[in-house]
Design a protein around this motif. Structure first.
Motif, mmCIF file in Angstrom:
data_model
loop_
_atom_site.group_PDB
_atom_site.id
_atom_site.type_symbol
_atom_site.label_atom_id
_atom_site.label_comp_id
_atom_site.label_asym_id
_atom_site.label_seq_id
_atom_site.Cartn_x
_atom_site.Cartn_y
_atom_site.Cartn_z
ATOM 1 N N ARG A 194 38.020 35.482 41.764
ATOM 2 C CA ARG A 194 36.716 36.097 41.519
ATOM 3 C C ARG A 194 35.582 35.096 41.717
ATOM 4 O O ARG A 194 34.541 35.406 42.276
ATOM 5 C CB ARG A 194 36.686 36.655 40.086
ATOM 6 N N ILE A 195 35.785 33.852 41.263
ATOM 7 C CA ILE A 195 34.760 32.815 41.317
ATOM 8 C C ILE A 195 34.932 31.994 42.595
ATOM 9 O O ILE A 195 36.062 31.632 42.950
ATOM 10 C CB ILE A 195 34.852 31.893 40.088
ATOM 11 N N PRO A 196 33.844 31.663 43.306
ATOM 12 C CA PRO A 196 33.941 30.826 44.510
ATOM 13 C C PRO A 196 34.653 29.503 44.228
ATOM 14 O O PRO A 196 34.504 28.923 43.140
ATOM 15 C CB PRO A 196 32.482 30.602 44.908
ATOM 16 N N ILE A 200 22.248 28.313 45.489
ATOM 17 C CA ILE A 200 22.613 29.710 45.241
ATOM 18 C C ILE A 200 23.039 29.843 43.784
ATOM 19 O O ILE A 200 23.778 29.009 43.259
ATOM 20 C CB ILE A 200 23.777 30.152 46.148
ATOM 21 N N GLY A 201 22.581 30.918 43.142
ATOM 22 C CA GLY A 201 23.004 31.212 41.785
ATOM 23 C C GLY A 201 24.157 32.198 41.801
ATOM 24 O O GLY A 201 24.062 33.250 42.434
ATOM 25 N N CYS A 202 25.259 31.857 41.128
ATOM 26 C CA CYS A 202 26.441 32.730 41.013
ATOM 27 C C CYS A 202 26.749 32.905 39.532
ATOM 28 O O CYS A 202 27.429 32.060 38.944
ATOM 29 C CB CYS A 202 27.639 32.141 41.732
ATOM 30 N N VAL A 211 28.817 32.860 49.683
ATOM 31 C CA VAL A 211 29.654 33.072 48.504
ATOM 32 C C VAL A 211 30.979 33.729 48.890
ATOM 33 O O VAL A 211 32.051 33.322 48.424
ATOM 34 C CB VAL A 211 28.907 33.921 47.454
ATOM 35 N N LEU A 212 30.930 34.727 49.746
ATOM 36 C CA LEU A 212 32.162 35.391 50.188
ATOM 37 C C LEU A 212 33.053 34.436 50.987
ATOM 38 O O LEU A 212 34.274 34.468 50.868
ATOM 39 C CB LEU A 212 31.828 36.624 51.025
ATOM 40 N N ALA A 213 32.422 33.567 51.772
ATOM 41 C CA ALA A 213 33.191 32.603 52.580
ATOM 42 C C ALA A 213 33.865 31.547 51.710
ATOM 43 O O ALA A 213 34.800 30.885 52.158
ATOM 44 C CB ALA A 213 32.268 31.929 53.599
ATOM 45 N N CYS A 214 33.388 31.387 50.474
ATOM 46 C CA CYS A 214 33.954 30.381 49.570
ATOM 47 C C CYS A 214 35.041 30.952 48.667
ATOM 48 O O CYS A 214 35.509 30.266 47.746
ATOM 49 C CB CYS A 214 32.848 29.763 48.717
#
Length: 295
Positions: A277-279, A208-210, A269-272
């Motif tokens: 702001r950043i996982p 995944i790209g964040c 991403v939300l679960a992390c």
């Protein structure tokens, strides 16, 4: 000219045989896959033409032969050896054909975050990779790597600058992650292959790209509440999401890298998130890469 004449003559003499190989291979006959391997060794010139004309069949064949997959991908593992931008772009175009945007897993037990830091004065780049349990997010393992910086900063070619050191660090993990988060783009990229997609294909792992900022595409700002998102469009297609991970803070740009869907990428991403702001895996990876750089 001699090779062209040979290929033309070979096709004329073995037209029916070639068709039978292709028809049987499409049916997934195991015996035929073995015959295809033998055929590749005996007629490398025609095999090269066949894989270019039928990339999907070639991809299926390649996945069923891991020893050749390793051989085929080796030339892409160290893209920093290429100094010309044109060559780097050509590699991206070649690899982008392999992107799969479907979930390549049934369950996530471990998730990793990968980030790189650069010392511009010393011309050194370091990478940090942190492995966590999922969804409890307990730190399991930390690995790092450091290399001389050998590729300039060019927007859209981040994987050639940070990819080699990240690849080395990930290879040191004792536990294989089910998903890897990268501080960069996935398919939200001018050629559809950001660093998360590039390394996801090379590692053959879900990625995944964040990204903290937008590279390309258009979007509307999501609502200020956490979990709010808006689609990121590029050339009329949805390539990612602008995701608010914390109330009243700047959003991050999430896009699937490889072997994962956009819907699942947003959920992961939300679960992390742990109130930042950043996982969490990426936060730890960033801190580790900075520490390695100064040590």
């Amino acid at each position: 000219m001699e090779r062209k004449k040979y290929l033309k003559r070979y096709r004329e003499l073995h037209r029916e045989e070639i068709r039978e190989y292709q028809k049987a291979y499409r049916r997934g006959n195991p015996k035929t896959k073995w015959q295809m391997t033998k055929w590749r060794k005996e007629h490398p010139e025609y095999f090269k033409k066949w894989k270019e004309k039928h990339p999907l069949y070639f991809h299926e064949w390649l996945q069923s032969h891991p020893e050749y997959f390793t051989e085929y991908m080796r030339k892409y593992r160290h893209p920093h050896d290429f100094s010309m931008v044109e060559e780097a772009i050509q590699i991206q175009k070649e690899l982008s054909k392999w992107t799969i945007l479907k979930d390549g897993f049934s369950k996530i037990n471990y998730i990793a975050g990968a980030d790189a830091s650069i010392d511009k004065e010393e011309r050194i780049i370091s990478a940090g990779v942190c492995l966590f349990t999922y969804p409890n997010l307990e730190l399991v393992e930390e690995v790092s790597a450091k290399k001389p910086l050998s590729f300039p900063y060019i927007p859209g070619l981040l994987s050639f600058r940070e990819g080699p050191v990240l690849f080395d660090a990930i290879s040191k993990l004792k536990t294989i992650p089910d998903v890897i988060l990268f501080d960069g783009q996935g398919i939200a990229h001018p050629r559809g292959i950001g660093i998360a997609t590039h390394l996801g294909i090379l590692l053959n792992k879900p990625t995944i790209g964040c990204a903290k900022s937008n590279l390309c595409g258009t979007f509307k700002q999501p609502k200020q509440k956490r979990d709010s998102s808006s689609p990121l469009y590029l050339n009329g297609k949805i390539v990612g999401a602008v995701l608010r991970t914390k109330n009243y803070t700047q959003p991050i740009f999430v896009s699937p890298g490889h072997l994962i869907s956009l819907k699942t990428a947003i959920y992961v991403v939300l679960a992390c998130g742990k109130g930042y702001r950043i996982p969490e895996p990426l936060r730890h990876a960033h801190t580790l890469s900075k520490h390695v750089l100064t040590s």
